[in-house]
Write a protein that holds these residues in place. Structure first.
Motif, PDB file in Angstrom:
ATOM      1  N   GLY B  10       0.850  -1.208  -0.035  1.00  0.00           N
ATOM      2  CA  GLY B  10      -0.029   0.111  -0.051  1.00  0.00           C
ATOM      3  C   GLY B  10       1.047   1.294  -0.022  1.00  0.00           C
ATOM      4  O   GLY B  10       0.706   2.156  -1.125  1.00  0.00           O
ATOM      5  N   LYS B  11       1.882   1.377   0.740  1.00  0.00           N
ATOM      6  CA  LYS B  11       2.927   2.527   0.763  1.00  0.00           C
ATOM      7  C   LYS B  11       3.513   2.386  -0.472  1.00  0.00           C
ATOM      8  O   LYS B  11       3.627   3.814  -0.851  1.00  0.00           O
ATOM      9  N   ILE B  24      -1.270   2.400 -10.274  1.00  0.00           N
ATOM     10  CA  ILE B  24      -1.062   1.020  -9.819  1.00  0.00           C
ATOM     11  C   ILE B  24      -2.009   0.456  -8.959  1.00  0.00           C
ATOM     12  O   ILE B  24      -2.376   0.882  -7.867  1.00  0.00           O
ATOM     13  N   GLY B  25      -2.727  -0.567  -9.380  1.00  0.00           N
ATOM     14  CA  GLY B  25      -3.821  -1.313  -8.679  1.00  0.00           C
ATOM     15  C   GLY B  25      -3.110  -2.380  -7.867  1.00  0.00           C
ATOM     16  O   GLY B  25      -2.423  -3.147  -8.448  1.00  0.00           O
ATOM     17  N   ASP B  58       5.939   4.966   8.945  1.00  0.00           N
ATOM     18  CA  ASP B  58       4.624   5.254   8.828  1.00  0.00           C
ATOM     19  C   ASP B  58       3.911   4.458   7.662  1.00  0.00           C
ATOM     20  O   ASP B  58       2.734   4.693   7.028  1.00  0.00           O
ATOM     21  N   ILE B  59       4.001   3.134   7.831  1.00  0.00           N
ATOM     22  CA  ILE B  59       3.418   2.307   6.818  1.00  0.00           C
ATOM     23  C   ILE B  59       1.917   2.066   7.390  1.00  0.00           C
ATOM     24  O   ILE B  59       1.889   1.990   8.650  1.00  0.00           O
ATOM     25  N   PRO B  60       0.915   1.852   6.747  1.00  0.00           N
ATOM     26  CA  PRO B  60      -0.407   1.704   7.160  1.00  0.00           C
ATOM     27  C   PRO B  60      -0.414   0.365   7.859  1.00  0.00           C
ATOM     28  O   PRO B  60       0.462  -0.563   7.356  1.00  0.00           O
ATOM     29  N   VAL B  61      -1.177   0.074   8.936  1.00  0.00           N
ATOM     30  CA  VAL B  61      -1.504  -1.468   9.498  1.00  0.00           C
ATOM     31  C   VAL B  61      -2.339  -2.027   8.608  1.00  0.00           C
ATOM     32  O   VAL B  61      -3.223  -1.244   7.885  1.00  0.00           O
TER      33      VAL B  61
END
Lengths: 166, 166
Positions: B10-11, B24-25, B58-61
């Motif tokens: 995601g990051k 990019i999906g 800061d990568i999303p959980v």
């Protein structure tokens, strides 16, 4: 790492001699932790020194460790496992220290942890607590704090490790 | 951690959309590594971005991870094991990230390593290579790169992990 590959107590002694003008001999504390031999009024400083950035970067290598670990590495799949997680700023310094003194150990074979839950056949360690849940061969590396322990196969030097495992 | 607790892809997607104006999906790359879906002329940048200090901070959980890991922690002895050693500046950021999002996991139960040589009963991982020498129960956490793998028990979400283990 500490007290097996790295002479951490040697660095402690140097620090206390330089900064507190105390005289501490390696033989002053059979069966004791290093902080227990410090005068009580300066005992709290030990954790501060350990937490200083770079504390772990310039610790002397234990005598004879490099050639024996090199030879073990040629015969076995050697992992370096350190309980580095307690001091979070120790990790980069410890990794750089390993890269300097043991450059033949790949990053794939380095483990920084809290509890040493590693699945290996032989563990060389100075801390009995790391043997408790470990099913493999346990080799106690002599350090002042473990001198009274009788329950394990013991080595006093890296030369003895070499004789045992090479 | 990456692709199981942390939404690292995601990051990556956010970075490439912001810095390279690409689209990019998450469904664009079944069976592929993220770098394989990047246009070849910018592929080399991925490693640079990963090596930026703080990349891992800061990568999303991953969705649903926190409550399920919390409940697993109440029932099991949960360890977080990350192959952090390849990127030496990732370790402090990864530790801070864990302390922020999973503060109930003690430093004693965190392992940063290269090879995952851990002695545990159950391993949840997105990388098949980590299962090869592991004798316990292997649970593959779905990630684009492992979609074609059929050999393991599979979970697609943390909700499914909860149903399986709680």
């Amino acid at each position: 790492m500490d007290e097996v590959l790295a002479d951490t107590i040697g660095k402690f002694i140097t620090i206390y001699e330089q900064r507190h003008n105390t005289k501490i001999g390696i033989n002053d504390f059979p069966g004791k932790e290093f902080n227990e031999v410090l005068p009580e009024e300066i005992r709290h400083t030990l954790r501060e020194y350990i937490n200083e950035p770079g504390f772990f970067r310039d610790i002397p290598v234990m005598e004879g460790a490099i050639p024996v670990v090199q030879q073990l590495h040629e015969k076995y799949d050697v992992y370096i496992v350190s309980a580095a997680m307690e001091f979070k700023y120790s990790m980069t310094a410890k990794l750089e220290w390993l890269n300097e003194h043991f450059p033949f150990i790949s990053w794939t074979n380095i483990v920084f942890c809290g509890h040493k839950i590693v699945d290996v056949d032989i563990m060389i360690d100075d801390r009995v607590k790391n043997f408790i849940n470990f099913g493999g061969r346990k080799i106690l590396f002599t350090s002042p704090h473990n001198l009274a322990v009788c329950d394990y196969e013991r080595v006093n030097t890296w030369e003895e490790v070499g004789k045992l495992l090479l």
